[in-house]
Scaffold this active site. Sequence first.
Site, PDB file in Angstrom:
ATOM      1  N   HIS A 351       0.751  -1.174   0.025  1.00 33.42           N
ATOM      2  CA  HIS A 351      -0.099  -0.102   0.044  1.00 33.42           C
ATOM      3  C   HIS A 351       0.833   1.282   0.079  1.00 33.42           C
ATOM      4  CE1 HIS A 351      -3.478  -2.668   0.934  1.00 33.42           C
ATOM      5  NE2 HIS A 351      -3.792  -1.813   0.072  1.00 33.42           N
ATOM      6  N   ARG A 494     -15.315   3.081  -2.325  1.00 33.48           N
ATOM      7  CA  ARG A 494     -15.048   1.768  -1.717  1.00 33.48           C
ATOM      8  C   ARG A 494     -14.866   1.812  -0.131  1.00 33.48           C
ATOM      9  NH1 ARG A 494     -10.076  -1.529  -1.735  1.00 33.48           N
ATOM     10  NH2 ARG A 494      -8.855   0.228  -1.084  1.00 33.48           N
ATOM     11  N   GLU A 593     -11.919  -9.822  -5.136  1.00 33.27           N
ATOM     12  CA  GLU A 593     -10.657  -9.868  -4.736  1.00 33.27           C
ATOM     13  C   GLU A 593     -10.217 -11.109  -3.994  1.00 33.27           C
ATOM     14  OE1 GLU A 593      -9.315  -5.901  -2.968  1.00 33.27           O
ATOM     15  OE2 GLU A 593     -11.046  -6.200  -2.157  1.00 33.27           O
ATOM     16  N   ASN A 616      -5.146  -6.522  -7.326  1.00 41.19           N
ATOM     17  CA  ASN A 616      -3.705  -6.710  -6.519  1.00 41.19           C
ATOM     18  C   ASN A 616      -3.955  -7.845  -5.516  1.00 41.19           C
ATOM     19  OD1 ASN A 616      -2.993  -4.404  -7.446  1.00 41.19           O
ATOM     20  ND2 ASN A 616      -3.607  -2.919  -6.013  1.00 41.19           N
ATOM     21  N   CYS A 664      -9.659  -2.690 -11.210  1.00 44.64           N
ATOM     22  CA  CYS A 664      -8.900  -1.323 -10.446  1.00 44.64           C
ATOM     23  C   CYS A 664      -7.652  -1.764  -9.625  1.00 44.64           C
ATOM     24  CB  CYS A 664     -10.003  -0.839  -9.648  1.00 44.64           C
ATOM     25  SG  CYS A 664     -10.236  -1.980  -8.061  1.00 44.64           S
TER      26      CYS A 664
HETATM   27  C1  PEP Z   1      -6.755  -4.255  -4.836  1.00 48.00           C
HETATM   28  O1  PEP Z   1      -6.644  -5.159  -4.164  1.00 48.00           O
HETATM   29  O2  PEP Z   1      -6.642  -4.755  -6.072  1.00 48.00           O
HETATM   30  C2  PEP Z   1      -7.227  -3.106  -4.837  1.00 48.00           C
HETATM   31  C3  PEP Z   1      -7.578  -2.193  -5.722  1.00 48.00           C
HETATM   32  O3  PEP Z   1      -7.682  -2.759  -3.355  1.00 48.00           O
HETATM   33  P1  PEP Z   1      -6.073  -2.367  -2.486  1.00 48.00           P
HETATM   34  O4  PEP Z   1      -4.834  -2.226  -3.493  1.00 48.00           O
HETATM   35  O5  PEP Z   1      -6.539  -1.144  -1.710  1.00 48.00           O
HETATM   36  O6  PEP Z   1      -6.164  -3.512  -1.422  1.00 48.00           O
HETATM   37 MG    MG Z   2      -7.664  -5.248  -2.314  1.00 44.36          MG
END
Ligand code: PEP
Ligand code: MG
Length: 739
Positions: A351, A494, A593, A616, A664
């Site tokens: 992150h 989100r 996810e 991700n 995303c």
């Molecule tokens: C992801 O997991 O792809 C996502 C967009 O959420 P984050 O990166 O904030 O966990």
């Molecule tokens: Mg995520």
Amino acid sequence: MASEEGVQERLDSFVKVISSAMKVNVASIYLRAGDDLELCATKGLKKTAVHTTRLSLNEGLVGNVARRAKLLNTAEASEHPDFVFKEGIGEERFHSFLGVPLLRGGRNLGVLVVQGKRARVYSEAEVEHLLTAATLLAEIAVEDERAGGAEARLKGIRLTPTGAETITGRAFADGLAQGRAVLHLPPVTAGHMISTNTGEEQARLSKAIRKMRRSVDAMVDGEMGSMSSASKEIFESYRMFAYDRQWLDRLHEAVHSGLTAEAAVERVRNEHRARMLKARDPYLRARLHDLEDLANRMLRSLGGENLEAGQRQLPDNAIVFARNLGPAEILDYDRDKLTGIVLEEGAATAHATIICRTLGIPLVGLAERVLDRVEADDEVLVDGEIGEVGIRPTSEDVSEFLVRVGIRAQLDLAFEKQRNLKAVTKDGQKISLLLNAGLLVDLPGLDGVGADGIGLFRTEFQFMVSQSMPRLDEQVDLYKRALEAAGDRPVTFRTLDLGGDKILPYADPVPEENPAIGWRAIRIGLERPGMLRYQLRALLQAGAGRHLRIMFPMVAVVSEFQAARTLLDREIARIKKLGSDLPNKLEVGVMLETPALAWQIDAICKHADFVSVGANDLMQFFFAADRDNPRVAGLYDGLHPAALSLLAHIANRCKANKTEVTVCGEIAGKPLEAICLTALGFKNLSMPVTGIGPVKSAILALDTGKLAALLKPEISSASDADSLRQTVRKFCEKEGVPV
Ligand code: PEP
Ligand code: MG
């Protein structure tokens, strides 16, 4: 000699003070000159030997101290196996020898030695005294050198690292930055080293130790239940260090000898660092690493004048160097001044990395041992395109770099020209390019790059940068501003995705062995619904009279989505009852996810208005490869045939259910991956601000039909390729797609 005054004068007066304070016949300072040690100041040996006597690191007792970065205390120097007789210094009359290393930031600058005519071992108090003197000397001499510039240096010797160095790491966040080095955890400055009240410093140290122990106990006890025996052992040894008598005695002794609590921690940390860098055994290195971690905790809790990273005075173009940084720590820095980040660790989809990409801050990670090679205020070039860091660059390095900055500016100009063009492929597919955002600073990016809306608004960022839980009106205000900045373009909020590496500074951490697959995101929201309901209320208020899109993160089973939706319905009912305005259009979506949800698409599409693929997390669970762990980063490739096949399945099932789908995760912002997603049928891509220009360029030049035809046979389960990256790259070369 006027040109060498600064440091030389300091050394000369230092040896005088030491010899009289310790009542010894000789006090000398040897400094590192390349691979040798040079006698740079002495009281008691022959003056003619100064700057003419050199020893190699393998030579003599002084070499022994420097090599091992450990003190040597012997009654009869000539009887020590490493003793060598050096002609012309006048040492032969002396018997006792006490040498301590001059350590700073884990680097060994040289050796401070005292000698006496009488054969005796120096007392513990004397050893402590000399160690304290060495800590001070290292710090003051370096400060003198830095303050005085070239004028203050000793000939041929630099206490701070010199010369241009290029360190290769990994490019985690794109961009080029030129600036001045800022150390996230700077060494304690000389001005804050000597205590005026030893009793008070002992009390401060004891308090910091208690605090550090409490936090370690809480962490270890909290984790024990769910841990494997190997992990237990590691955590227990971590706790053992926190209670290690020897370590704690060393700290107290250092304070007793006149240092502040911060300087004492720093001194003991330096000793360990110097040893850690030498240790070959990975287990030992890891243990010494633990000790350093504990020292850092204590320095933070002591909160010394120059240790609050975020509140320090920064130079205008600050490049922050750290072993690792959490997302909140990055957000603590003044964003007008933070221009680049270099980490010894870090990971491509951590992150902290995402924050850098969102803010357009170049980040180079996995820059091995960079903290030993950089000094505060060094000039630095950060190349977030190829993953290199230039420290103290030559003027040619700078010129070359500036040429690249110019080329990049031209490219940006080309992207700027495309700003108002829609992203339509050569064969007529219209792709919506959306922004990933989360803070006010991201919003100007919407118009800046001509995004089609905000595809992912990470609401937890506001919670992470606040000192306390954001109030309802603060949340409403941020969401309203995002909606206003977007105008009639969509914004997808989100709900809070906390847990994992997203930790709130004001909440008690919940220790877990596997936080990424533990208590996070919607799981927290459903178990402790107060915070989620409060947030949903804020979103509904901000979206009153407008089009509002909300999505829930980390859903693994359909019932989680239904439960979250029920909470939202309750909030809607409450607003209705109060007679307040509701959004004129509300869409509620789900983030995909977890691989499990990919096998429930038909079911979830009955309940959710849209799907957003959080690639991700999806990829980390799919490949069982921690997104934050650099060691397994190689496994994690969105262009692996299996990953593309999973993504194709998602696109196809959403299409069959006539449900809108967006990607995303970070892959949506990389041109090579983005065109593959387009070829798989994804029409909405949400990405960091820096991705929009390059992805649009690639899409404008793409024939999706041709790429889809190329990919189709490759993504069958019969493929044994590790990645289709090269295949797609070749396709792009042939087709003139800029990636
Ligand atoms: C992801 O997991 O792809 C996502 C967009 O959420 P984050 O990166 O904030 O966990
Ligand atoms: Mg995520």
